[in-house]
Every structure is written in C-alpha cells, then in structure tokens.
Design a protein around this motif. Sequence first.
Motif, PDB file in Angstrom:
ATOM      1  N   CYS A 166      50.309  36.424  30.837  1.00  0.00           N
ATOM      2  CA  CYS A 166      50.578  35.999  32.213  1.00  0.00           C
ATOM      3  C   CYS A 166      51.110  37.151  33.058  1.00  0.00           C
ATOM      4  O   CYS A 166      51.457  38.211  32.547  1.00  0.00           O
ATOM      5  N   LEU A 172      49.234  40.119  40.628  1.00  0.00           N
ATOM      6  CA  LEU A 172      47.799  39.857  40.626  1.00  0.00           C
ATOM      7  C   LEU A 172      47.194  40.071  42.013  1.00  0.00           C
ATOM      8  O   LEU A 172      46.035  40.493  42.137  1.00  0.00           O
ATOM      9  N   THR A 177      43.045  40.096  39.358  1.00  0.00           N
ATOM     10  CA  THR A 177      43.179  39.295  38.136  1.00  0.00           C
ATOM     11  C   THR A 177      42.076  39.671  37.156  1.00  0.00           C
ATOM     12  O   THR A 177      40.884  39.550  37.484  1.00  0.00           O
ATOM     13  N   GLU A 179      39.303  39.369  34.526  1.00  0.00           N
ATOM     14  CA  GLU A 179      38.448  38.253  34.125  1.00  0.00           C
ATOM     15  C   GLU A 179      37.813  38.478  32.760  1.00  0.00           C
ATOM     16  O   GLU A 179      37.235  37.567  32.188  1.00  0.00           O
ATOM     17  N   HIS A 187      45.335  47.619  33.717  1.00  0.00           N
ATOM     18  CA  HIS A 187      46.556  46.986  34.212  1.00  0.00           C
ATOM     19  C   HIS A 187      47.807  47.512  33.508  1.00  0.00           C
ATOM     20  O   HIS A 187      47.751  47.953  32.357  1.00  0.00           O
ATOM     21  N   LEU A 238      51.415  42.718  33.347  1.00  0.00           N
ATOM     22  CA  LEU A 238      51.046  41.598  32.494  1.00  0.00           C
ATOM     23  C   LEU A 238      51.931  41.590  31.257  1.00  0.00           C
ATOM     24  O   LEU A 238      52.352  42.646  30.769  1.00  0.00           O
ATOM     25  N   VAL A 258      46.762  34.401  32.530  1.00  0.00           N
ATOM     26  CA  VAL A 258      45.587  35.250  32.636  1.00  0.00           C
ATOM     27  C   VAL A 258      44.724  35.054  31.393  1.00  0.00           C
ATOM     28  O   VAL A 258      45.243  34.957  30.276  1.00  0.00           O
TER      29      VAL A 258
END
Length: 310
Positions: A166, A172, A177, A179, A187, A238, A258
């Motif tokens: 998350c 985000l 975000t 995918e 990230h 994250l 996520v």
Amino acid sequence: MQGLQQLVAFAETAKRGSFAAAARELGSAPSTLAKAVARLEDSLGVKLFHRTTRQVNLTADGERLFARCQRVLSEVEDLHAEASGTRARPSGLLRVDLPIVYGRVVLLPVLGQLVQRHPELKLDVRLHDSYTDLIRDGIDLAVRVGPLADSQLVARRFAQQQMVLCASPEYLRRHGTPERIDQLHEHAAVVHRMPSSGRLRPWRLTPRGQTIEIEPASRVQISDGEGMAQAALQGLGLTQLPDYMVAQALGEGRLVEVLPTARPPADPISVVVPRSRHLPARVRVAVDALVTLGRAQGDESLRAPSSRRA
C-alpha cells in the motif's frame, strides 16, 4: 521431596540467571538456593552452572537437565492442582510470549478480558518478535506467525496474517499507481529491517498464482511495523505490512492498496504450547480464547482445528 526442592531451586536459578533473582521469585534466601543446587550437583556428579559473582550460566550438563526437569516440574504442578481440586479453575501465573504489534493490538485485549473473568489468574506478557525457547524460559504459551518447524511443541492455528502492499493517496498522485509488478522498481519503498538479522525483508507477491520475492530499492528502512505504516502515511513510498496494521488507514482512505490481485498467500498464526499430558487450566482457557478470536474474525479454516507438532 528434598530432591524435588533441589530441582525447583535449580530450574528457577536457570530461568532467572542468578541465585538472587531466583530467591526473590521463590521467597527464599540466595544462599539457601545455592546450597540446594550444590547438593544436587554433588548427588549427580556433574557441574550444572558456570558461576560468576553476578550471574550463573548453564553448562552443557545443566542445559540437558533443565530441559528435562522443566517437564517434570510442570507435571508435578498439574498433579498437585488436580489433587487439590483446582485444576478445573484457571489460576496462577500465565506466562505468554507474543509478537509485538499483533500482540499489543489484537491479543492483549483478549487476554485482558480473560484475567477479568478469572480473578485468580495472573498475566506475564513478553512482547518481542524473536522466537524464544518456551521450555527454557518457562513460557506457558506463545503466538507465532508463519510456518512452524517440527519441535517438542504442540501448535494450533487460530488465525492468519495477510500482507498488503500500500501507499498514501498523496504518494500515488505524485508518482502514479503501479499496475504491474515490473513497475515497482520505479517507486520508492519503505522496507522492514529485521532486528534479529539486520537484513531487509523482501516483498512477497503472487502474480498469476506464483509467489515471488522482490527486493525493492528502499528509500526508508525501519525495524518497526508501526513506524513503517507512519512513513507510508507521510507519503515516503510503498510499503508491505500485515493487514491488521493498516486496516483502519485503508478503510479511512489514508492508505490505498496497490496490486491487490497479487496479494501473497496468508501466513498462519498459531498458538504453541510445550508438549504435556496435562494442560493447566490457565493455559487451556487462554488457548480457547484465542481460537474463539480466530473464529470471530471469520477464518473458515478454524471450524475443525486440530493439534499438530510445531
């Protein structure tokens, strides 16, 4: 009975690491315990402790005797309780070993209610994330997360832990975000540094049914789960944490999950106790309370739990 008293003196001294600490626990004098242990050593013909002015440490012979006499003394305690008619009534000191955050957030309220229901029950809780030797440390029960190796313990699964990847909505918005799993390297990551080893814990994910481990490029390394959650809430990257630690923040929208379809399999959470023919009432009611907690949380795998070796 003199031999039994010597074993009690030896076992308590081994647990406490000094005659003075053991004497305080037993309500005796340190010199009395030291003499009892010396007589036990003479009768066995072995040295049980390496002694210094401040502490004592078990020898190899002492280690072997301690493992055996813990079980013997537990049996004697149970027989005494059964003979006196108190075995069915939870009483005495319940020594419990719990993971830090799960213990504090989820389990302590359950154990607190248990003590309120049974006025003769006392509670000694140790909170840490490393595995302890239940027999050596005189622990009645422990809660452990993850698969369990074979040992002389009896385990009963009562819950599970789901890991959730998350981040904060702010992070985000700024960075996008991910995918796909191959986008995670783009990230920043807040990762867990394991206090016992100093290693960084990898993220576990299960894309298309196959579990993999990822070692993300960490921006922040923290040895405490609650600290990791706070760092994620501040937008530092994250992170992957147990569901019970982030459930409220996810529900309030302060964190966002996520790659939810790549969640790894849940880890079992088990209560473990030393193997014994007689389970004291104080331990039995605690195990029952944890199993009831698991059922209340909706873990369907607990409908017909069974004991197994841990």
